[in-house]
Design an enzyme around this catalytic site. Structure first.
Site, PDB file in Angstrom:
ATOM      1  CE  LYS A  89      -4.894  -1.733   1.656  1.00 55.03           C
ATOM      2  NZ  LYS A  89      -3.907  -3.136   1.524  1.00 55.03           N
ATOM      3  CD  GLU A 111     -11.240   4.577   1.580  1.00 56.94           C
ATOM      4  OE1 GLU A 111     -11.711   6.131   1.004  1.00 56.94           O
ATOM      5  OE2 GLU A 111     -10.788   3.936   1.340  1.00 56.94           O
ATOM      6  CB  SER A 377      -0.295  -8.553  -1.082  1.00 51.99           C
ATOM      7  OG  SER A 377      -0.973  -9.275  -0.213  1.00 51.99           O
TER       8      SER A 377
END
Ligand SMILES: *Cc1c(COP(=O)(O)O)cnc(C)c1O
Length: 393
Positions: A89, A111, A377
């Site tokens: 991310k 968010e 990931s």
């Protein structure tokens, strides 16, 4: 077949920007500027400098010998779990904060559901000294206390969303309301390849560093840039979009996307959007979406918070409909099993999200000489409490 976004922001019939009138100026400012900003040499240099020295890229491409032996193919793990903050991310939040700076924005909103994107956003805001407000459902704030603590320590203000089910979609509504009220000075960092155009394309471009590196690293280790398979888990779809990006036009590379089946496809507790979803609009784009006959969103379920999403990025809806992507799903139980297996075979504890991609290895028939790249990931530290509940004796 073209798998890139069109001028108007569509992937086949999916995508677009279905937004309230009052959001239009913000989204239009971003749409008209993002490609030009991302192409500036100074931008590219700043982005790659931070990826190298702050995130720790390139992340290794590790040939997992014992896992390979287990499945009878040559399996490589792309180690996004080794990035700063523990997942892919950060690639996107670094990119977006640099865009926000160039747009002259002083205030960042985001968010978050599980808190992973909130942490990645709070991290880059601390790095750049920008104000950070993270909207989070009241229920999620209670469920994800360690990530809430991390965000607070990083200096972010965590604002509870108290309407509806008090989870991710309510937090998203609050963030959109904030953006409408603060159009001039605020950038909204979306955390996956979802939302109105240009977000899905912008996020995919930032995450495409993953497949850019894979091509180079695979060439060094096997002599070929092209694997037979690329496998990634899909929540909104950003790590998969990044892992697939530079292979989209190499039709011989099989692109395998793995969704969360939860307690099983037919159980009523699932997040397998391509199997259960129908075209609809969520968070400003047209995509596949789990919904009732009259269009109410069905609450998804997955043991991994990052895959617990009722939609899927429009790029993936298109890869599914066009047949370019192979869409599989893994249950909570299969993901746990795969997570334990990797840990024991390779000494790597994967995020529960990534464990879904690993579980797909059981569903594919490999030839001995196949090369398989699996995008790991994130790391599993955040999931230890869940893993411990299911530790095999
Ligand atoms: C958030 C998250 C995901 C799911 O998000 P995508 O946008 O689908 O990539 C997957 N893995 C990890 C480790 C995550 O934190």
């Amino acid at each position: 077949m073209n798998y890139q976004v069109s001028e108007k922001g569509f992937y086949g019939e999916f995508g677009g920007a279905f937004i309230p009138e009052m959001l239009y100026p913000n989204v239009e400012e971003l749409r008209s500027r993002y490609l030009e900003i991302m192409a500036e040499p100074a931008f590219r240099e700043a982005f790659h400098h931070l990826l190298k020295h702050y995130v720790g890229r390139p992340s290794p491409l590790y040939e997992a010998k014992r896992l390979s032996q287990q499945y009878g193919a040559r399996i490589f793990l792309k180690r996004e779990d080794l990035n700063h903050t523990g997942a892919h991310k950060i690639n996107n939040t670094i990119g977006q904060i640099l865009v926000a700076q160039r747009l002259g924005k002083k205030r960042i909103i985001a968010e978050t559901g599980a808190g992973q994107h909130g942490v990645a956003t709070a991290t880059v805001c601390a790095l750049m000294g920008l104000e950070c407000i993270v909207y989070m459902g009241e229920v999620d704030i209670q469920r994800q206390a360690p990530n809430v603590a991390r965000m607070k320590m990083l200096g972010a203000k965590v604002v509870p969303a108290c309407s509806g089910s008090k989870t991710l979609k309510d937090a998203t509504n609050e963030a959109i309301r904030d953006w409408i009220n603060n159009p001039g000075n605020t950038h909204y960092i979306i955390g996956s390849v979802v939302g109105p155009h240009p977000y899905p394309d912008m996020v995919a471009r930032f995450q495409s560093i993953i497949s850019e590196e894979i091509r180079v690293q695979l060439k060094e280790q096997t002599g070929s840039e092209l694997p037979d398979y690329v496998i990634a888990c899909v929540g909104g779809g950003s790590n998969a979009a990044g892992a697939f990006y530079h292979f989209l036009d190499d039709e011989k590379v099989k692109l395998v996307a793995v969704e969360a089946a939860g307690k099983g496809i037919g159980s009523g507790f699932s997040a397998a959007t391509t199997t259960l979803g129908k075209p609809g609009i969520i968070h400003g784009s047209k995509t596949l979406l789990m919904q009732t006959e009259d269009g109410q969103i069905i609450e998804p379920h997955s043991i991994s918070a990052g895959l617990d999403y009722p939609g899927i990025g429009p790029v993936h809806a298109h890869l599914f409909e066009s047949g370019r992507g192979i869409f599989l799903s893994a249950t909570d139980e299969a993901a746990l099993r795969a997570g334990f297996l990797l840990t024991r075979l390779e000494g790597i504890i994967p995020a529960l999200e990534s464990a879904h991609a690993l579980a797909a290895l059981d569903q594919l028939q490999f030839k001995k000489e196949d090369t398989v790249v699996l995008n790991l990931s994130g790391r599993g530290d955040k999931d230890l409490e869940t893993y411990m509940k299911y530790l095999p004796s």
